[in-house]
Design a protein around this motif. Sequence first.
Motif, PDB file in Angstrom:
ATOM      1  N   HIS A  96       0.685  -1.356  -0.351  1.00  0.00           N
ATOM      2  CA  HIS A  96       0.131  -0.183   0.068  1.00  0.00           C
ATOM      3  C   HIS A  96       0.940   1.303   0.190  1.00  0.00           C
ATOM      4  O   HIS A  96       2.354   1.628   0.646  1.00  0.00           O
ATOM      5  CB  HIS A  96      -1.033  -0.232   1.226  1.00  0.00           C
ATOM      6  CG  HIS A  96      -1.828  -0.519   1.395  1.00  0.00           C
ATOM      7  ND1 HIS A  96      -1.412  -2.266   1.651  1.00  0.00           N
ATOM      8  CD2 HIS A  96      -2.616  -1.540   0.891  1.00  0.00           C
ATOM      9  CE1 HIS A  96      -2.680  -2.584   1.986  1.00  0.00           C
ATOM     10  NE2 HIS A  96      -3.386  -2.374   1.174  1.00  0.00           N
ATOM     11  N   PHE A 121      -4.023   6.863   6.505  1.00  0.00           N
ATOM     12  CA  PHE A 121      -3.995   6.206   5.498  1.00  0.00           C
ATOM     13  C   PHE A 121      -3.011   5.460   4.916  1.00  0.00           C
ATOM     14  O   PHE A 121      -2.725   5.916   4.258  1.00  0.00           O
ATOM     15  CB  PHE A 121      -5.818   6.742   5.391  1.00  0.00           C
ATOM     16  CG  PHE A 121      -5.854   7.148   4.110  1.00  0.00           C
ATOM     17  CD1 PHE A 121      -5.237   7.058   2.367  1.00  0.00           C
ATOM     18  CD2 PHE A 121      -5.844   8.977   4.274  1.00  0.00           C
ATOM     19  CE1 PHE A 121      -5.325   7.839   1.480  1.00  0.00           C
ATOM     20  CE2 PHE A 121      -5.646   9.654   3.574  1.00  0.00           C
ATOM     21  CZ  PHE A 121      -4.840   9.445   2.143  1.00  0.00           C
ATOM     22  N   TRP A 123      -3.245   3.380   1.100  1.00  0.00           N
ATOM     23  CA  TRP A 123      -4.101   3.628   0.268  1.00  0.00           C
ATOM     24  C   TRP A 123      -3.299   2.850  -1.061  1.00  0.00           C
ATOM     25  O   TRP A 123      -2.304   2.458  -1.173  1.00  0.00           O
ATOM     26  CB  TRP A 123      -4.374   4.667  -0.411  1.00  0.00           C
ATOM     27  CG  TRP A 123      -2.971   5.337  -1.179  1.00  0.00           C
ATOM     28  CD1 TRP A 123      -2.515   5.808  -0.069  1.00  0.00           C
ATOM     29  CD2 TRP A 123      -3.096   5.461  -2.422  1.00  0.00           C
ATOM     30  NE1 TRP A 123      -1.208   6.396  -1.559  1.00  0.00           N
ATOM     31  CE2 TRP A 123      -1.920   6.511  -2.739  1.00  0.00           C
ATOM     32  CE3 TRP A 123      -3.520   5.094  -3.514  1.00  0.00           C
ATOM     33  CZ2 TRP A 123      -1.185   7.061  -4.005  1.00  0.00           C
ATOM     34  CZ3 TRP A 123      -3.140   5.461  -5.369  1.00  0.00           C
ATOM     35  CH2 TRP A 123      -2.036   6.521  -5.124  1.00  0.00           C
ATOM     36  N   TYR A 131      -9.315   1.978  -2.772  1.00  0.00           N
ATOM     37  CA  TYR A 131      -8.929   1.401  -0.718  1.00  0.00           C
ATOM     38  C   TYR A 131      -8.434   2.376  -0.013  1.00  0.00           C
ATOM     39  O   TYR A 131      -7.096   2.290  -0.532  1.00  0.00           O
ATOM     40  CB  TYR A 131      -8.536   0.017  -0.444  1.00  0.00           C
ATOM     41  CG  TYR A 131      -9.475  -0.798  -1.822  1.00  0.00           C
ATOM     42  CD1 TYR A 131     -10.462  -1.804  -1.125  1.00  0.00           C
ATOM     43  CD2 TYR A 131      -9.156  -0.572  -3.677  1.00  0.00           C
ATOM     44  CE1 TYR A 131     -11.140  -2.314  -2.923  1.00  0.00           C
ATOM     45  CE2 TYR A 131      -9.130  -2.144  -3.924  1.00  0.00           C
ATOM     46  CZ  TYR A 131     -10.898  -2.981  -3.506  1.00  0.00           C
ATOM     47  OH  TYR A 131     -11.141  -3.731  -4.490  1.00  0.00           O
ATOM     48  N   GLU A 132      -8.996   2.797   0.808  1.00  0.00           N
ATOM     49  CA  GLU A 132      -7.621   2.851   1.868  1.00  0.00           C
ATOM     50  C   GLU A 132      -8.649   2.797   3.239  1.00  0.00           C
ATOM     51  O   GLU A 132      -9.480   2.470   3.720  1.00  0.00           O
ATOM     52  CB  GLU A 132      -8.927   5.065   2.139  1.00  0.00           C
ATOM     53  CG  GLU A 132      -8.505   5.750   0.788  1.00  0.00           C
ATOM     54  CD  GLU A 132      -8.977   7.190   1.165  1.00  0.00           C
ATOM     55  OE1 GLU A 132      -8.887   8.345  -0.283  1.00  0.00           O
ATOM     56  OE2 GLU A 132      -9.809   7.740   2.322  1.00  0.00           O
ATOM     57  N   TYR A 133      -7.477   2.625   3.864  1.00  0.00           N
ATOM     58  CA  TYR A 133      -7.367   1.620   5.315  1.00  0.00           C
ATOM     59  C   TYR A 133      -6.568   2.918   6.506  1.00  0.00           C
ATOM     60  O   TYR A 133      -5.451   3.242   6.311  1.00  0.00           O
ATOM     61  CB  TYR A 133      -6.109   0.425   5.048  1.00  0.00           C
ATOM     62  CG  TYR A 133      -6.569  -0.345   4.003  1.00  0.00           C
ATOM     63  CD1 TYR A 133      -7.948  -1.223   4.635  1.00  0.00           C
ATOM     64  CD2 TYR A 133      -6.607  -0.699   2.866  1.00  0.00           C
ATOM     65  CE1 TYR A 133      -8.462  -2.398   3.503  1.00  0.00           C
ATOM     66  CE2 TYR A 133      -6.272  -1.404   1.623  1.00  0.00           C
ATOM     67  CZ  TYR A 133      -7.633  -2.444   1.822  1.00  0.00           C
ATOM     68  OH  TYR A 133      -7.969  -2.649   1.382  1.00  0.00           O
ATOM     69  N   SER A 134      -7.728   3.199   7.432  1.00  0.00           N
ATOM     70  CA  SER A 134      -7.250   4.300   7.999  1.00  0.00           C
ATOM     71  C   SER A 134      -6.122   4.328   8.874  1.00  0.00           C
ATOM     72  O   SER A 134      -7.088   3.146   9.415  1.00  0.00           O
ATOM     73  CB  SER A 134      -8.619   5.146   8.622  1.00  0.00           C
ATOM     74  OG  SER A 134      -9.211   6.048   7.872  1.00  0.00           O
ATOM     75  N   PRO A 142      -6.632  -1.048  10.742  1.00  0.00           N
ATOM     76  CA  PRO A 142      -7.402  -0.475   9.438  1.00  0.00           C
ATOM     77  C   PRO A 142      -8.777  -0.520   9.577  1.00  0.00           C
ATOM     78  O   PRO A 142      -9.345  -1.572  10.121  1.00  0.00           O
ATOM     79  CB  PRO A 142      -6.322  -0.644   8.603  1.00  0.00           C
ATOM     80  CG  PRO A 142      -6.071  -2.513   9.470  1.00  0.00           C
ATOM     81  CD  PRO A 142      -5.385  -2.012  10.888  1.00  0.00           C
ATOM     82  N   ALA A 144     -11.686   0.419   7.198  1.00  0.00           N
ATOM     83  CA  ALA A 144     -11.403   0.541   5.843  1.00  0.00           C
ATOM     84  C   ALA A 144     -12.423   1.587   5.043  1.00  0.00           C
ATOM     85  O   ALA A 144     -13.923   1.607   5.624  1.00  0.00           O
ATOM     86  CB  ALA A 144     -12.069  -1.206   4.801  1.00  0.00           C
ATOM     87  N   HIS A 145     -12.172   1.717   4.395  1.00  0.00           N
ATOM     88  CA  HIS A 145     -13.112   2.700   3.540  1.00  0.00           C
ATOM     89  C   HIS A 145     -13.024   2.306   2.072  1.00  0.00           C
ATOM     90  O   HIS A 145     -11.500   3.125   0.859  1.00  0.00           O
ATOM     91  CB  HIS A 145     -12.459   4.956   3.486  1.00  0.00           C
ATOM     92  CG  HIS A 145     -12.442   4.925   4.760  1.00  0.00           C
ATOM     93  ND1 HIS A 145     -14.346   5.321   5.453  1.00  0.00           N
ATOM     94  CD2 HIS A 145     -11.596   4.961   5.778  1.00  0.00           C
ATOM     95  CE1 HIS A 145     -13.659   5.601   6.719  1.00  0.00           C
ATOM     96  NE2 HIS A 145     -12.271   5.383   6.800  1.00  0.00           N
ATOM     97  N   ILE A 146     -13.873   1.522   1.278  1.00  0.00           N
ATOM     98  CA  ILE A 146     -13.083   2.043  -0.102  1.00  0.00           C
ATOM     99  C   ILE A 146     -14.624   2.662  -1.208  1.00  0.00           C
ATOM    100  O   ILE A 146     -15.437   2.775  -0.604  1.00  0.00           O
ATOM    101  CB  ILE A 146     -14.092   0.238  -0.378  1.00  0.00           C
ATOM    102  CG1 ILE A 146     -13.332  -0.735   0.013  1.00  0.00           C
ATOM    103  CG2 ILE A 146     -13.843   0.094  -1.833  1.00  0.00           C
ATOM    104  CD1 ILE A 146     -13.849  -2.157   1.004  1.00  0.00           C
TER     105      ILE A 146
END
Length: 173
Positions: A96, A121, A123, A131-134, A142, A144-146
């Motif tokens: 990432h 994050f 990404w 895909y973003e993993y804060s 993490p 996830a924000h997809i």
Amino acid sequence: MKKQTITLLICLAMVAAAVGAALWLRHNEETGEPPVQKNEESPEGEEIENEHSTNIVTYFVGEMPPADPLMVGKWKNMDNHGWYKVYYDDDDGEGHYWGKEWDESDEVFEEDLSFHGNGWFRWTKSNDTLYEYSTMDFRDVPIAHIYTIKAFDSLNISMAETNKRSTYYFVKE
């Protein structure tokens, strides 16, 4: 009492030796003198440079594909002009890249973010999916924000959350 005094003196000597070694190493780093070692095969007294020092940064080309150059940069939300996202091409070593976001309308500024903590994050982008993993300050769990990318070029991006409730429009600064 004698035993305690001897133990204390030994401990102080060990601490002094450790501090001396640390200062010597720091001095060598600051002066740029490479560490040297003796080679068993070389004649006595000849010194050679250590080519595999732990303080040397080595880059291996080709291990991680480069980040999408159109994504890399600072983006500003069109609906909320205080919301920023920055996508870096720095890889996290696990496939990432790093990024960060903050919202100045909530009085959170870029300088308030601790390195790789809240607001940061990881990404990746695969075709039309982002895909973003804060990350968090206290624990690396993490979140996830997809997003599905609706429109994307070098200056604009439109992305929708996978639950299709919200679409966000960003422009590159």
